[in-house]
Scaffold this motif. Structure first.
Motif, PDB file in Angstrom:
ATOM      1  N   UNK A  17       0.830  -1.205   0.000  1.00 17.99           N
ATOM      2  CA  UNK A  17       0.000   0.000   0.000  1.00 17.99           C
ATOM      3  C   UNK A  17       0.861   1.250   0.000  1.00 17.99           C
ATOM      4  N   UNK A  18       1.862   1.258   0.854  1.00 18.69           N
ATOM      5  CA  UNK A  18       2.750   2.413   0.939  1.00 18.69           C
ATOM      6  C   UNK A  18       3.457   2.647  -0.392  1.00 18.69           C
ATOM      7  N   UNK A 119      -5.248  14.231  -3.396  1.00 21.50           N
ATOM      8  CA  UNK A 119      -5.868  13.929  -2.096  1.00 21.50           C
ATOM      9  C   UNK A 119      -6.948  12.861  -2.242  1.00 21.50           C
ATOM     10  N   UNK A 120      -7.760  12.964  -3.281  1.00 25.18           N
ATOM     11  CA  UNK A 120      -8.822  11.989  -3.502  1.00 25.18           C
ATOM     12  C   UNK A 120      -8.237  10.609  -3.782  1.00 25.18           C
ATOM     13  N   UNK A 121      -7.154  10.559  -4.562  1.00 28.10           N
ATOM     14  CA  UNK A 121      -6.510   9.277  -4.858  1.00 28.10           C
ATOM     15  C   UNK A 121      -5.956   8.626  -3.596  1.00 28.10           C
ATOM     16  N   UNK A 122      -5.324   9.410  -2.753  1.00 30.51           N
ATOM     17  CA  UNK A 122      -4.758   8.878  -1.506  1.00 30.51           C
ATOM     18  C   UNK A 122      -5.869   8.356  -0.601  1.00 30.51           C
ATOM     19  N   UNK A 123      -6.953   9.110  -0.480  1.00 25.59           N
ATOM     20  CA  UNK A 123      -8.084   8.671   0.348  1.00 25.59           C
ATOM     21  C   UNK A 123      -8.698   7.391  -0.180  1.00 25.59           C
ATOM     22  N   UNK A 124      -8.853   7.299  -1.503  1.00 23.72           N
ATOM     23  CA  UNK A 124      -9.430   6.096  -2.093  1.00 23.72           C
ATOM     24  C   UNK A 124      -8.533   4.885  -1.852  1.00 23.72           C
ATOM     25  N   UNK A 125      -7.231   5.087  -1.948  1.00 19.67           N
ATOM     26  CA  UNK A 125      -6.291   3.975  -1.694  1.00 19.67           C
ATOM     27  C   UNK A 125      -6.350   3.547  -0.239  1.00 19.67           C
ATOM     28  N   UNK A 126      -6.460   4.493   0.677  1.00 17.85           N
ATOM     29  CA  UNK A 126      -6.539   4.162   2.113  1.00 17.85           C
ATOM     30  C   UNK A 126      -7.811   3.362   2.397  1.00 17.85           C
ATOM     31  N   UNK A 127      -8.937   3.794   1.839  1.00 15.43           N
ATOM     32  CA  UNK A 127     -10.210   3.135   2.115  1.00 15.43           C
ATOM     33  C   UNK A 127     -10.234   1.722   1.551  1.00 15.43           C
ATOM     34  N   UNK A 128      -9.614   1.523   0.405  1.00 18.54           N
ATOM     35  CA  UNK A 128      -9.658   0.225  -0.248  1.00 18.54           C
ATOM     36  C   UNK A 128      -8.743  -0.793   0.419  1.00 18.54           C
TER      37      UNK A 128
END
Length: 130
Positions: A17-18, A119-128
């Motif tokens: 993920x990182x 920011x939206x991409x990072x949030x989506x990756x965190x949620x998934x």
């Protein structure tokens, strides 16, 4: 580190993920840099063309203004004709300045949409992945 996500350890998943988030952010930054570079080139060329057109138009406007003063001078004193033309020019300049200011105030900030996208991409990756 290949294989199905359910076969990987939490540490491996967090590491992946990182790495993916880092790659995504770097790619978004490269894309933003490329977009800004291309926009800068186009703005530069366009500004040069507008500058040349403005210079030629300025010479034409000077001749037109001289013709207006000479035309009014046939009916009025020369100083009064020049004064009337100057007042009209200042009024036009004021209107143009106000319209220009209104347009500049409405202009969006260019890099703002790219920052929001990252920011939206990072949030989506965190949620998934969390």
């Amino acid at each position: 580190m290949t294989g199905a996500p359910q076969d990987r350890s939490t540490g491996e998943l967090l590491s992946a993920l990182s790495e993916q988030v880092s790659t995504l952010v770097r790619d978004e930054m490269r894309l933003a840099r490329a977009e800004m570079s291309e926009a800068g080139k186009r703005y530069g060329i366009g500004a040069g063309m507008f500058g040349g057109a403005g210079l030629v138009a300025l010479y034409g406007l000077g001749v037109l203004i001289a013709a207006a003063v000479l035309g009014l001078a046939a009916a009025l004193d020369a100083w009064l004709a020049a004064l009337i033309v100057a007042v009209v020019l200042f009024a036009v300049a004021g209107v143009l300045a106000l319209v220009g200011k209104k347009n500049v105030d409405k202009a969006p900030s260019f890099p703002g949409n790219r920052v929001e996208s990252v920011k939206a991409d990072v949030e989506a990756a965190k949620e998934r992945h969390v």
